[in-house]
Design a protein around this motif. Structure first.
Motif, PDB file in Angstrom:
ATOM      1  N   TYR A 243       1.000  -1.078  -0.005  1.00  0.00           N
ATOM      2  CA  TYR A 243      -0.019  -0.055  -0.088  1.00  0.00           C
ATOM      3  C   TYR A 243       0.836   1.337  -0.026  1.00  0.00           C
ATOM      4  O   TYR A 243       0.349   2.349  -0.689  1.00  0.00           O
ATOM      5  CB  TYR A 243      -0.964  -0.121   1.125  1.00  0.00           C
ATOM      6  CG  TYR A 243      -1.503   1.326   1.654  1.00  0.00           C
ATOM      7  CD1 TYR A 243      -2.736   1.738   0.737  1.00  0.00           C
ATOM      8  CD2 TYR A 243      -0.975   2.153   2.443  1.00  0.00           C
ATOM      9  CE1 TYR A 243      -3.280   2.876   1.062  1.00  0.00           C
ATOM     10  CE2 TYR A 243      -2.056   3.269   2.848  1.00  0.00           C
ATOM     11  CZ  TYR A 243      -2.875   3.808   2.011  1.00  0.00           C
ATOM     12  OH  TYR A 243      -3.488   4.987   2.271  1.00  0.00           O
ATOM     13  N   LYS A 244       1.730   1.451   0.922  1.00  0.00           N
ATOM     14  CA  LYS A 244       2.873   2.535   0.831  1.00  0.00           C
ATOM     15  C   LYS A 244       3.552   2.574  -0.365  1.00  0.00           C
ATOM     16  O   LYS A 244       3.797   3.911  -0.754  1.00  0.00           O
ATOM     17  CB  LYS A 244       3.573   2.408   2.254  1.00  0.00           C
ATOM     18  CG  LYS A 244       2.890   2.314   3.565  1.00  0.00           C
ATOM     19  CD  LYS A 244       3.794   1.885   4.719  1.00  0.00           C
ATOM     20  CE  LYS A 244       2.925   2.215   5.877  1.00  0.00           C
ATOM     21  NZ  LYS A 244       3.787   1.696   7.070  1.00  0.00           N
ATOM     22  N   GLY A 246       2.900   1.454  -3.262  1.00  0.00           N
ATOM     23  CA  GLY A 246       2.315   1.261  -4.595  1.00  0.00           C
ATOM     24  C   GLY A 246       1.161   2.566  -4.567  1.00  0.00           C
ATOM     25  O   GLY A 246       1.298   3.090  -5.796  1.00  0.00           O
ATOM     26  N   VAL A 247       0.350   2.837  -3.404  1.00  0.00           N
ATOM     27  CA  VAL A 247      -0.531   3.776  -3.419  1.00  0.00           C
ATOM     28  C   VAL A 247       0.195   5.156  -3.376  1.00  0.00           C
ATOM     29  O   VAL A 247       0.101   6.297  -3.973  1.00  0.00           O
ATOM     30  CB  VAL A 247      -1.618   3.459  -2.799  1.00  0.00           C
ATOM     31  CG1 VAL A 247      -2.589   4.524  -2.748  1.00  0.00           C
ATOM     32  CG2 VAL A 247      -2.258   2.165  -3.131  1.00  0.00           C
ATOM     33  N   GLN A 248       0.862   5.235  -2.023  1.00  0.00           N
ATOM     34  CA  GLN A 248       1.366   6.408  -1.543  1.00  0.00           C
ATOM     35  C   GLN A 248       2.512   6.899  -2.284  1.00  0.00           C
ATOM     36  O   GLN A 248       2.807   8.241  -2.615  1.00  0.00           O
ATOM     37  CB  GLN A 248       1.851   6.261  -0.140  1.00  0.00           C
ATOM     38  CG  GLN A 248       0.579   6.050   0.855  1.00  0.00           C
ATOM     39  CD  GLN A 248       1.009   5.944   2.216  1.00  0.00           C
ATOM     40  OE1 GLN A 248       2.249   5.682   2.597  1.00  0.00           O
ATOM     41  NE2 GLN A 248      -0.158   6.228   3.173  1.00  0.00           N
ATOM     42  N   ALA A 250       3.414   5.436  -5.574  1.00  0.00           N
ATOM     43  CA  ALA A 250       3.062   5.376  -7.063  1.00  0.00           C
ATOM     44  C   ALA A 250       4.011   4.383  -7.576  1.00  0.00           C
ATOM     45  O   ALA A 250       4.315   4.378  -8.790  1.00  0.00           O
ATOM     46  CB  ALA A 250       3.070   6.516  -7.732  1.00  0.00           C
ATOM     47  N   PHE A 252       4.125   1.244  -8.821  1.00  0.00           N
ATOM     48  CA  PHE A 252       3.233  -0.023  -9.103  1.00  0.00           C
ATOM     49  C   PHE A 252       3.891  -1.138  -9.453  1.00  0.00           C
ATOM     50  O   PHE A 252       3.705  -2.287  -9.017  1.00  0.00           O
ATOM     51  CB  PHE A 252       2.147   0.536 -10.144  1.00  0.00           C
ATOM     52  CG  PHE A 252       1.289   1.745  -9.587  1.00  0.00           C
ATOM     53  CD1 PHE A 252       0.241   1.375  -8.466  1.00  0.00           C
ATOM     54  CD2 PHE A 252       1.790   2.991 -10.055  1.00  0.00           C
ATOM     55  CE1 PHE A 252      -0.664   2.335  -8.355  1.00  0.00           C
ATOM     56  CE2 PHE A 252       0.704   3.900  -9.649  1.00  0.00           C
ATOM     57  CZ  PHE A 252      -0.436   3.766  -8.720  1.00  0.00           C
ATOM     58  N   THR A 256       3.245  -4.808  -7.583  1.00  0.00           N
ATOM     59  CA  THR A 256       2.870  -5.631  -8.305  1.00  0.00           C
ATOM     60  C   THR A 256       3.915  -6.877  -7.960  1.00  0.00           C
ATOM     61  O   THR A 256       3.335  -8.027  -7.752  1.00  0.00           O
ATOM     62  CB  THR A 256       2.868  -5.263  -9.847  1.00  0.00           C
ATOM     63  OG1 THR A 256       1.952  -4.441  -9.631  1.00  0.00           O
ATOM     64  CG2 THR A 256       2.180  -6.599 -10.483  1.00  0.00           C
TER      65      THR A 256
END
Length: 285
Positions: A243-244, A246-248, A250, A252, A256
């Motif tokens: 989450y940190k 990948g989302v925060q 970016a 990816f 993945t």
């Protein structure tokens, strides 16, 4: 024709999205898209396994998930066995309602309840401890107690729901076996060991295999709601890490790659667990 909608659902929402795993082997860019992004090979995987922090994250994931299985897996079985012995239906339904209810609560709500109970300054439990002993205990800020709270809250939330499967399995046991055992002088404990547990053993093994398959998957919601900086050494797991980054952040491709590694380990564990179960005459396939 009846199966067609289900097949379409799985193809569209389960199998087709798996093509996105190619991001793990690319230097993904929003602008260029999945197929337009340049290939990066195994660079994301090399970065994962060359990072010292990743060793701790994988260990934390295995520790929390392993403890949840070892400690939490028998609880629904025991609960189902206890509920099966209740003869007053009104009391049984009332107890079932209370133990099923936490499953329908969001982890944000459950996390709020846990924090309200165990907070060092305003928690209900620490309020009682302070009255009795004149001190408080930082339950949520000590690694050992935080792990205990994590395991306990997970059991409290899901044990009742998990017991439904075993209660259903118990209904398939021939009641004449209990009558014959009672005539032979077997007490309740002996009946449970000789009849009840062997009767639901196939269900137990199937559920255990499925649990082992999720050994690398620690629920994101529970950890994220309960974790804090003081216990980050044990609370940082694969799901929160993905989450940190990948989302925060970016990143990816790295997230993945981590997710693909997690899924592959889960697949290997399921196959091994099923092979071991087949040695004892059981198995998922």
């Amino acid at each position: 024709m009846m199966f067609l909608p289900i097949m379409i659902f799985f193809l569209v929402f389960k199998y087709y999205p798996m093509t996105g795993l190619v991001i793990a082997f690319k230097k993904y860019s929003f602008i260029k898209g999945i197929w337009g992004s340049p290939w990066a090979g195994l660079s994301s995987f090399k970065l994962i396994f060359s990072n010292d922090q990743m060793t701790d994250i994988i260990w934390n994931t295995l520790l929390l998930s392993g403890l949840s299985i070892v400690i939490g897996f028998p609880v629904p079985i025991i609960l189902a066995l206890l509920l099966n012995e209740v003869r007053k239906m009104a009391f049984k339904r009332m107890v079932q309602t209370f133990v099923y209810l936490p499953h329908f609560l969001n982890w944000v709500i459950v996390g709020g309840i846990v924090i309200t109970m165990f907070s060092q300054n305003t928690g209900t439990i620490n309020h009682v401890i302070d009255r009795l002993f004149g001190t408080t205990i930082p339950f949520l800020y000590k690694e050992s107690t935080w792990i205990g709270i994590y395991i306990g809250s997970g059991i409290w939330k899901d044990a009742g729901w998990g017991a439904i499967i075993y209660l259903a399995a118990l209904t398939s046991i021939d009641q004449s076996l209990y009558e014959a055992a009672s005539i032979d002088g077997a007490n309740k404990w002996q009946q449970m060991l000789r009849i009840t547990l062997p009767g639901i053993l196939p269900t137990i093994i199937i559920m255990l295999i499925l649990k082992i398959g999720h050994l690398m998957e620690v629920g994101f919601d529970q950890v994220y709601v309960l974790q804090n900086d003081a216990v980050s050494q044990v609370s940082e797991v694969i799901s929160t890490f993905m989450y940190k980054i990948g989302v925060q952040q970016a990143n990816f491709s790295l997230a993945t790659a981590m997710g693909l590694f997690e899924s592959l380990v889960g697949l290997v564990l399921v196959v091994l667990a099923n092979r071991i179960a087949r040695q004892f005459g059981q198995g998922l396939w």
